[in-house]
Motif scaffolding. Structure first.
Motif, PDB file in Angstrom:
ATOM      1  N   ALA A  24       0.829  -1.208   0.000  1.00 52.49           N
ATOM      2  CA  ALA A  24       0.000   0.000   0.000  1.00 52.49           C
ATOM      3  C   ALA A  24       0.864   1.259   0.000  1.00 52.49           C
ATOM      4  CB  ALA A  24      -0.935  -0.003   1.203  1.00 52.49           C
ATOM      5  N   ALA A  25       1.966   1.231   0.737  1.00 55.32           N
ATOM      6  CA  ALA A  25       2.864   2.384   0.783  1.00 55.32           C
ATOM      7  C   ALA A  25       3.526   2.618  -0.569  1.00 55.32           C
ATOM      8  CB  ALA A  25       3.922   2.172   1.857  1.00 55.32           C
ATOM      9  N   CYS A  26       3.890   1.539  -1.244  1.00 54.61           N
ATOM     10  CA  CYS A  26       4.549   1.675  -2.548  1.00 54.61           C
ATOM     11  C   CYS A  26       3.612   2.240  -3.608  1.00 54.61           C
ATOM     12  CB  CYS A  26       5.096   0.319  -2.997  1.00 54.61           C
ATOM     13  SG  CYS A  26       6.506  -0.255  -2.018  1.00 54.61           S
ATOM     14  N   ARG A  27       2.324   1.955  -3.482  1.00 53.80           N
ATOM     15  CA  ARG A  27       1.386   2.515  -4.465  1.00 53.80           C
ATOM     16  C   ARG A  27       0.756   3.822  -3.991  1.00 53.80           C
ATOM     17  NH1 ARG A  27      -1.654  -2.109  -2.597  1.00 53.80           N
ATOM     18  NH2 ARG A  27      -3.505  -1.451  -1.430  1.00 53.80           N
ATOM     19  N   GLY A  28       1.173   4.302  -2.803  1.00 54.41           N
ATOM     20  CA  GLY A  28       0.719   5.594  -2.312  1.00 54.41           C
ATOM     21  C   GLY A  28      -0.665   5.600  -1.715  1.00 54.41           C
ATOM     22  N   ASP A  29      -1.180   4.463  -1.286  1.00 58.01           N
ATOM     23  CA  ASP A  29      -2.515   4.371  -0.699  1.00 58.01           C
ATOM     24  C   ASP A  29      -2.408   4.607   0.809  1.00 58.01           C
ATOM     25  OD1 ASP A  29      -5.076   3.777   0.125  1.00 58.01           O
ATOM     26  OD2 ASP A  29      -5.263   1.980  -1.110  1.00 58.01           O
ATOM     27  N   VAL A  30      -2.558   5.843   1.232  1.00 59.43           N
ATOM     28  CA  VAL A  30      -2.327   6.213   2.628  1.00 59.43           C
ATOM     29  C   VAL A  30      -3.345   5.561   3.562  1.00 59.43           C
ATOM     30  CG1 VAL A  30      -2.186   8.126   4.257  1.00 59.43           C
ATOM     31  CG2 VAL A  30      -1.283   8.394   1.944  1.00 59.43           C
ATOM     32  N   GLN A  31      -4.620   5.563   3.175  1.00 60.12           N
ATOM     33  CA  GLN A  31      -5.653   4.987   4.034  1.00 60.12           C
ATOM     34  C   GLN A  31      -5.432   3.490   4.250  1.00 60.12           C
ATOM     35  OE1 GLN A  31      -7.886   6.662   5.782  1.00 60.12           O
ATOM     36  NE2 GLN A  31      -6.938   8.515   4.943  1.00 60.12           N
ATOM     37  N   ALA A  32      -5.034   2.796   3.193  1.00 60.88           N
ATOM     38  CA  ALA A  32      -4.747   1.358   3.332  1.00 60.88           C
ATOM     39  C   ALA A  32      -3.540   1.141   4.244  1.00 60.88           C
ATOM     40  CB  ALA A  32      -4.495   0.738   1.959  1.00 60.88           C
ATOM     41  N   CYS A  33      -2.580   2.066   4.197  1.00 63.72           N
ATOM     42  CA  CYS A  33      -1.407   1.961   5.077  1.00 63.72           C
ATOM     43  C   CYS A  33      -1.822   2.016   6.543  1.00 63.72           C
ATOM     44  CB  CYS A  33      -0.421   3.085   4.780  1.00 63.72           C
ATOM     45  SG  CYS A  33       0.537   2.852   3.268  1.00 63.72           S
ATOM     46  N   TYR A  34      -2.690   2.975   6.871  1.00 67.59           N
ATOM     47  CA  TYR A  34      -3.172   3.079   8.252  1.00 67.59           C
ATOM     48  C   TYR A  34      -3.942   1.812   8.651  1.00 67.59           C
ATOM     49  CZ  TYR A  34      -1.947   7.992   8.926  1.00 67.59           C
ATOM     50  OH  TYR A  34      -1.258   9.167   9.097  1.00 67.59           O
ATOM     51  N   HIS A  35      -4.750   1.303   7.728  1.00 65.62           N
ATOM     52  CA  HIS A  35      -5.573   0.115   8.015  1.00 65.62           C
ATOM     53  C   HIS A  35      -4.699  -1.099   8.335  1.00 65.62           C
ATOM     54  CE1 HIS A  35      -8.780  -2.839   7.733  1.00 65.62           C
ATOM     55  NE2 HIS A  35      -8.076  -3.485   6.822  1.00 65.62           N
ATOM     56  N   HIS A  36      -3.690  -1.340   7.510  1.00 65.51           N
ATOM     57  CA  HIS A  36      -2.829  -2.511   7.715  1.00 65.51           C
ATOM     58  C   HIS A  36      -1.864  -2.298   8.872  1.00 65.51           C
ATOM     59  CE1 HIS A  36      -4.489  -4.383   4.209  1.00 65.51           C
ATOM     60  NE2 HIS A  36      -4.052  -3.437   3.395  1.00 65.51           N
ATOM     61  N   ALA A  37      -1.456  -1.042   9.113  1.00 65.35           N
ATOM     62  CA  ALA A  37      -0.536  -0.759  10.210  1.00 65.35           C
ATOM     63  C   ALA A  37      -1.161  -1.075  11.560  1.00 65.35           C
ATOM     64  CB  ALA A  37      -0.094   0.699  10.158  1.00 65.35           C
ATOM     65  N   GLU A  38      -2.454  -0.829  11.699  1.00 68.17           N
ATOM     66  CA  GLU A  38      -3.138  -1.099  12.964  1.00 68.17           C
ATOM     67  C   GLU A  38      -3.147  -2.590  13.298  1.00 68.17           C
ATOM     68  OE1 GLU A  38      -6.953   0.666  12.573  1.00 68.17           O
ATOM     69  OE2 GLU A  38      -6.253   2.696  13.014  1.00 68.17           O
ATOM     70  N   LYS A  39      -3.047  -3.450  12.282  1.00 66.43           N
ATOM     71  CA  LYS A  39      -3.044  -4.888  12.512  1.00 66.43           C
ATOM     72  C   LYS A  39      -1.696  -5.369  13.056  1.00 66.43           C
ATOM     73  CE  LYS A  39      -6.476  -5.866   8.938  1.00 66.43           C
ATOM     74  NZ  LYS A  39      -6.772  -6.600   7.685  1.00 66.43           N
ATOM     75  N   LEU A  40      -0.655  -4.565  12.865  1.00 67.81           N
ATOM     76  CA  LEU A  40       0.658  -4.934  13.394  1.00 67.81           C
ATOM     77  C   LEU A  40       0.719  -4.759  14.900  1.00 67.81           C
ATOM     78  CD1 LEU A  40       2.984  -3.338  10.695  1.00 67.81           C
ATOM     79  CD2 LEU A  40       2.587  -5.771  11.082  1.00 67.81           C
ATOM     80  N   ASP A  41       0.078  -3.699  15.389  1.00 62.04           N
ATOM     81  CA  ASP A  41       0.089  -3.433  16.832  1.00 62.04           C
ATOM     82  C   ASP A  41      -1.245  -2.807  17.198  1.00 62.04           C
ATOM     83  OD1 ASP A  41       0.693  -3.016  19.459  1.00 62.04           O
ATOM     84  OD2 ASP A  41       2.109  -1.384  19.124  1.00 62.04           O
ATOM     85  N   CYS A  42      -2.157  -3.648  17.684  1.00 56.30           N
ATOM     86  CA  CYS A  42      -3.512  -3.179  18.002  1.00 56.30           C
ATOM     87  C   CYS A  42      -3.546  -2.276  19.226  1.00 56.30           C
ATOM     88  CB  CYS A  42      -4.432  -4.378  18.230  1.00 56.30           C
ATOM     89  SG  CYS A  42      -4.576  -5.470  16.795  1.00 56.30           S
ATOM     90  N   SER A  43      -2.477  -2.254  19.993  1.00 55.28           N
ATOM     91  CA  SER A  43      -2.478  -1.480  21.229  1.00 55.28           C
ATOM     92  C   SER A  43      -2.257   0.011  20.987  1.00 55.28           C
ATOM     93  CB  SER A  43      -1.378  -1.984  22.174  1.00 55.28           C
ATOM     94  OG  SER A  43      -0.098  -1.767  21.605  1.00 55.28           O
TER      95      SER A  43
END
Length: 283
Positions: A101-120
């Motif tokens: 998502a970061a490589c294609r510039g999709d910022v919203q998808a980046c936030y969505h997937h980043a939250e799955k790495l650390d839900c806290s």
């Protein structure tokens, strides 16, 4: 056994050979669903029993298998437990999707997937220009929480120690996600992380920029109430020279830099374990 089991577990995890339904967090979620109810987790006694039962069961099994068939069965148990505790395909999948998502510039998808790495941690307030560095810190933290700490408990206390740590980690996350009020579980994980986080973060100092890393490491570790996450992430950030940010919507260079540091740190851990095994200090 520790070195051989750790190497086999790393290989299986890298090759994604273990099915998702055999990974530790999935198995413990089934254990919780089948045998316990959330109401039982309100009592300190029940919480202690539920968290300790997997490790105690494994301890009894290993005790019964001790010496059987020249300890080959015990070695297989070490390997099996290590593989189960180290496999986290969901985290790898979330990180891969974040990078795509970061490589294609999709910022919203980046936030969505980043939250799955650390839900806290809530990343909504993080500026997208700093998101790459924040995810780099998250990568360092995840590398400790799901790999480094488990490896240290496996080395020092065997499969029982690894299972006990993973059980406490699971129930701390379960308590947070289900918004329960489990007694002492947060404090218990804090105690379990107290020494390993300081040892593992020192590996960042040795694997990266020593002068900056050791200065930050000292600031973090001599505060006895400091959280493991602060110790790991701030030391990792100080120990790695951050590359210049690009003009991309989400810069991945800081993430890749801290990922490389985390990999070097884990290689250092395996190397130290190999040396200790050669000299007979670790069985």
């Amino acid at each position: 056994m520790a070195l051989f089991s750790l190497l086999i577990a790393i290989m299986v995890e890298r090759l994604k050979l273990l099915p998702a339904h055999w990974q530790f967090d999935v198995l413990l979620a089934k254990y919780q669903q089948l045998f316990w109810k959330d109401k039982a987790l309100d009592s300190a006694g029940w919480v202690a029993f539920v968290v300790l039962l997997p490790a105690m069961t494994l301890f009894l099994v290993l005790l019964l298998l001790d010496g059987v068939f020249f300890d080959v069965i015990t070695l297989l148990m070490w390997m099996l437990v290590s593989i189960v505790c180290f496999s986290h395909q969901s985290l790898r999948a979330a990180f891969k999707k974040y990078m795509l998502a970061a490589c294609r510039g999709d910022v919203q998808a980046c936030y969505h997937h980043a939250e799955k790495l650390d839900c806290s941690e809530c990343l909504d307030a993080v500026d997208e220009k700093d998101l790459g560095q924040q995810i780099g810190k998250t990568v360092a933290w995840v590398n400790y929480r799901y790999y480094g700490a488990v490896a240290l408990y496996l080395i020092c206390f065997g499969p029982v120690g690894a299972v006990l740590y993973c059980s406490v980690r699971f129930y701390q996350q379960y308590n947070q996600q289900q918004q329960l009020d489990m007694p002492f579980i947060d404090k218990l994980l804090f105690l379990f992380d107290w020494l390993p986080s300081r040892v593992f973060s020192f590996g960042f100092v040795l694997s990266g920029h020593f002068a900056a890393g050791i200065s930050q490491w000292r600031k973090q570790v001599f505060n006895p109430n400091n959280s493991a996450k602060n110790i790991v992430t701030y030391t990792a950030l100080a120990a790695e020279v951050m590359p210049e940010k690009s003009d991309a919507p989400v810069c991945v260079q800081p993430t890749l830099a801290l990922l490389a540091l985390s990999k070097r740190n884990f290689i250092l851990l395996v190397t130290v374990l190999s040396v200790l095994t050669i000299f007979g200090l670790v069985s």
